[in-house]
Design a protein around this motif. Structure first.
Motif, PDB file in Angstrom:
ATOM      1  N   LEU A 192       7.489  46.307  75.454  1.00 28.58           N
ATOM      2  CA  LEU A 192       7.757  47.669  76.331  1.00 28.58           C
ATOM      3  C   LEU A 192       7.756  47.069  77.805  1.00 28.58           C
ATOM      4  CD1 LEU A 192       5.363  50.194  74.419  1.00 28.58           C
ATOM      5  CD2 LEU A 192       7.999  50.278  74.582  1.00 28.58           C
ATOM      6  N   VAL A 193       6.894  46.118  78.151  1.00 31.03           N
ATOM      7  CA  VAL A 193       6.779  45.511  79.687  1.00 31.03           C
ATOM      8  C   VAL A 193       8.368  45.029  79.592  1.00 31.03           C
ATOM      9  CG1 VAL A 193       5.871  43.826  80.929  1.00 31.03           C
ATOM     10  CG2 VAL A 193       4.338  45.390  79.490  1.00 31.03           C
ATOM     11  N   LEU A 194       8.725  44.368  78.809  1.00 35.52           N
ATOM     12  CA  LEU A 194      10.035  43.652  78.947  1.00 35.52           C
ATOM     13  C   LEU A 194      11.188  44.748  79.081  1.00 35.52           C
ATOM     14  CD1 LEU A 194      10.351  40.551  76.419  1.00 35.52           C
ATOM     15  CD2 LEU A 194      11.518  40.555  78.425  1.00 35.52           C
ATOM     16  N   ALA A 195      11.094  45.607  78.374  1.00 33.57           N
ATOM     17  CA  ALA A 195      12.101  46.718  78.174  1.00 33.57           C
ATOM     18  C   ALA A 195      12.011  47.562  79.586  1.00 33.57           C
ATOM     19  CB  ALA A 195      11.922  47.722  77.099  1.00 33.57           C
ATOM     20  N   ALA A 196      11.163  47.446  80.249  1.00 40.30           N
ATOM     21  CA  ALA A 196      10.964  48.166  81.392  1.00 40.30           C
ATOM     22  C   ALA A 196      11.429  47.393  82.747  1.00 40.30           C
ATOM     23  CB  ALA A 196       9.579  48.718  81.920  1.00 40.30           C
ATOM     24  N   GLY A 255      16.134  42.877  80.599  1.00 39.66           N
ATOM     25  CA  GLY A 255      14.935  42.922  80.172  1.00 39.66           C
ATOM     26  C   GLY A 255      14.942  44.297  78.865  1.00 39.66           C
ATOM     27  N   GLY A 256      15.666  45.239  79.189  1.00 40.19           N
ATOM     28  CA  GLY A 256      15.772  46.354  78.191  1.00 40.19           C
ATOM     29  C   GLY A 256      16.552  45.781  76.906  1.00 40.19           C
ATOM     30  N   PHE A 257      17.509  45.070  77.091  1.00 45.66           N
ATOM     31  CA  PHE A 257      18.058  44.504  75.820  1.00 45.66           C
ATOM     32  C   PHE A 257      17.175  43.577  75.080  1.00 45.66           C
ATOM     33  CE2 PHE A 257      22.360  45.323  77.829  1.00 45.66           C
ATOM     34  CZ  PHE A 257      22.904  46.171  76.896  1.00 45.66           C
TER      35      PHE A 257
END
Length: 99
Positions: free
Chosen positions: A34-38, A43-45
């Motif tokens: 979730l931290v990566l996705a934000a 990072g979202g991918f």
């Protein structure tokens, strides 16, 4: 890919151990994904792929566990009824909140 790997892992080490290891992996990887996705588009991918892999880790063991809950004569009916109850509960809850 994670779904296929956990299917083979279920055959080798058993359902219970696979569920424990997959659950531990999801618990460890949930927050970092979730931290990566934000963190923007890339990072979202990456975070989305990691979240998808986490879901894939538990997909097959969960279905196998659900099928083992019921006797063979009613297995398909029971699993479908169980899944349908979850879908309809979500729709009824959404309709009640909209009112």
């Amino acid at each position: 890919m994670a779904t296929l790997a956990t299917g083979m892992l279920c055959d080798r080490i058993g359902l219970r151990r696979t569920m424990v290891w997959a659950g531990a992996a999801v618990a460890v990887l949930a927050v970092p994904s979730l931290v990566l996705a934000a963190g923007g588009l890339a990072g979202g991918f990456a975070g989305g792929a990691l979240i998808g892999a986490c879901k894939g880790l538990l997909a097959i063991p969960t279905l196998v566990a659900m099928s083992q809950l019921f006797p063979a004569g009613v297995r398909v009916t029971a699993v479908v009824a169980h899944l349908s109850a979850g879908v309809f509960r979500k729709q009824i809850t959404a309709a009640a909140q909209a009112s």
